[in-house]
Design a protein around this motif. Structure first.
Motif, short mmCIF file in Angstrom:
data_model
loop_
_atom_site.label_atom_id
_atom_site.label_comp_id
_atom_site.label_asym_id
_atom_site.label_seq_id
_atom_site.Cartn_x
_atom_site.Cartn_y
_atom_site.Cartn_z
N GLY A 29 2.93 -25.26 8.70
CA GLY A 29 4.05 -24.36 8.46
C GLY A 29 4.00 -23.75 7.08
N VAL A 30 3.68 -24.55 6.06
CA VAL A 30 3.58 -24.04 4.69
C VAL A 30 2.44 -23.03 4.60
CG1 VAL A 30 2.97 -24.69 2.32
CG2 VAL A 30 4.66 -26.02 3.58
N LEU A 31 1.29 -23.33 5.23
CA LEU A 31 0.16 -22.40 5.21
C LEU A 31 0.50 -21.09 5.92
CD1 LEU A 31 -2.86 -24.80 5.79
CD2 LEU A 31 -2.22 -23.64 3.67
N LEU A 32 1.18 -21.18 7.05
CA LEU A 32 1.58 -19.96 7.76
C LEU A 32 2.55 -19.13 6.93
CD1 LEU A 32 1.97 -21.22 11.43
CD2 LEU A 32 0.29 -19.59 10.55
N PHE A 33 3.51 -19.78 6.29
CA PHE A 33 4.46 -19.08 5.44
C PHE A 33 3.75 -18.42 4.27
CE2 PHE A 33 7.32 -19.01 1.77
CZ PHE A 33 8.32 -18.19 2.27
N ALA A 34 2.86 -19.15 3.60
CA ALA A 34 2.12 -18.61 2.47
C ALA A 34 1.24 -17.43 2.91
CB ALA A 34 1.27 -19.69 1.81
N GLY A 35 0.62 -17.56 4.06
CA GLY A 35 -0.20 -16.47 4.58
C GLY A 35 0.65 -15.24 4.87
N GLY A 36 1.84 -15.45 5.41
CA GLY A 36 2.75 -14.34 5.67
C GLY A 36 3.18 -13.64 4.39
N VAL A 37 3.46 -14.40 3.35
CA VAL A 37 3.86 -13.82 2.07
C VAL A 37 2.69 -13.04 1.46
CG1 VAL A 37 4.50 -14.39 -0.32
CG2 VAL A 37 5.66 -15.52 1.59
N VAL A 38 1.49 -13.61 1.52
CA VAL A 38 0.32 -12.90 0.99
C VAL A 38 0.10 -11.61 1.76
CG1 VAL A 38 -2.20 -12.99 0.81
CG2 VAL A 38 -0.82 -14.92 0.02
N TRP A 39 0.19 -11.64 3.09
CA TRP A 39 0.02 -10.43 3.91
C TRP A 39 1.07 -9.39 3.55
CZ3 TRP A 39 3.37 -8.18 7.41
CH2 TRP A 39 2.84 -7.10 8.13
N LEU A 40 2.32 -9.84 3.39
CA LEU A 40 3.41 -8.91 3.06
C LEU A 40 3.12 -8.16 1.76
CD1 LEU A 40 6.31 -7.90 3.69
CD2 LEU A 40 7.12 -9.76 2.25
N PHE A 41 2.75 -8.90 0.71
CA PHE A 41 2.56 -8.28 -0.59
C PHE A 41 1.20 -7.60 -0.75
CE2 PHE A 41 6.12 -11.08 -1.60
CZ PHE A 41 6.93 -10.19 -2.26
N ALA A 42 0.19 -8.03 0.00
CA ALA A 42 -1.15 -7.45 -0.15
C ALA A 42 -1.41 -6.31 0.83
CB ALA A 42 -2.21 -8.53 0.03
N VAL A 43 -0.73 -6.31 1.98
CA VAL A 43 -1.05 -5.33 3.01
C VAL A 43 0.17 -4.46 3.36
CG1 VAL A 43 -1.85 -5.01 5.38
CG2 VAL A 43 -2.87 -6.79 3.96
N ALA A 44 1.24 -5.07 3.79
CA ALA A 44 2.36 -4.33 4.35
C ALA A 44 3.08 -3.46 3.31
CB ALA A 44 3.35 -5.29 5.01
N LEU A 45 3.45 -4.02 2.19
CA LEU A 45 4.19 -3.24 1.19
C LEU A 45 3.35 -2.12 0.57
CD1 LEU A 45 6.36 -6.01 -0.52
CD2 LEU A 45 7.06 -4.31 1.18
N PRO A 46 2.09 -2.36 0.19
CA PRO A 46 1.30 -1.23 -0.33
C PRO A 46 1.09 -0.13 0.72
CG PRO A 46 0.30 -3.29 -1.00
CD PRO A 46 1.39 -3.63 -0.02
N ALA A 47 0.89 -0.50 1.97
CA ALA A 47 0.72 0.52 3.02
C ALA A 47 2.00 1.33 3.18
CB ALA A 47 0.34 -0.14 4.34
N HIS A 48 3.14 0.68 3.12
CA HIS A 48 4.41 1.38 3.22
C HIS A 48 4.61 2.32 2.02
CE1 HIS A 48 8.55 2.21 4.22
NE2 HIS A 48 8.91 1.84 3.00
N ALA A 49 4.24 1.85 0.84
CA ALA A 49 4.37 2.69 -0.36
C ALA A 49 3.47 3.91 -0.27
CB ALA A 49 4.04 1.86 -1.61
N ARG A 50 2.24 3.74 0.25
CA ARG A 50 1.33 4.88 0.42
C ARG A 50 1.90 5.89 1.40
NH1 ARG A 50 -2.51 0.93 0.16
NH2 ARG A 50 -2.65 0.77 2.42
N LYS A 51 2.44 5.39 2.52
CA LYS A 51 3.01 6.29 3.52
C LYS A 51 4.21 7.04 2.95
CE LYS A 51 1.54 3.73 7.58
NZ LYS A 51 1.95 2.85 8.68
#
Length: 146
Positions: A29-51
């Motif tokens: 659970g901790v690994l899944l949560f940490a992976g989700g946070v890393v994905w959010l800040f490394a992929v989702a938010l920068p892609a949204h900012a670019r769009k």
């Protein structure tokens, strides 16, 4: 070994397995949560900012093309005032260079992260045949009102 000792050991073994399973689930659970946070800040938010930045630049470019049409309409009556230029370009940052054969209006439009700048060449004399040519500038020069 007695039956109670065997069942006690079995119970301890079963408890150990259960405790290990709970610990493994917690780590997972901790690994899944940490992976989700890393994905959010490394992929989702920068892609949204670019769009978002692309949409804002596209909107500024659309305003720039609309300003070209507005300048053409404003000059069609034979005159072009500073108020008409201001209304046409729709922004507070613009300047005009007045020459005998043409005027050049430069404007800086809000494009989000970076401004979008246009230069408009307006032929003289003003009237129904006045043409306005719009050019998007690759970089914004210093714009100083007259």
């Amino acid at each position: 070994m007695t039956e109670s000792t065997r069942s006690g050991r079995r119970l301890l073994r079963l408890g150990g397995w259960a405790l290990g399973a709970v610990a493994a689930l917690a780590v997972l659970g901790v690994l899944l949560f940490a992976g989700g946070v890393v994905w959010l800040f490394a992929v989702a938010l920068p892609a949204h900012a670019r769009k978002t930045a692309e949409v804002e630049r596209d909107m500024a470019r659309t305003r720039g093309i609309e300003a070209q049409a507005a300048l053409t309409r404003a000059a069609a009556d034979g005159s072009l005032t500073d108020d008409e230029i201001h209304d046409a370009v729709g922004g507070p940052v613009w300047d005009v260079r007045r020459m005998p054969d043409r005027w050049t209006v430069r404007t800086e439009l809000d494009g989000g992260e970076a401004p979008v700048c246009f230069s408009y060449d307006i032929t003289r004399p003003f009237g129904p045949g006045t043409s306005v040519t719009a050019t998007e500038l690759p970089t914004c020069p210093p714009i100083t009102p007259d």
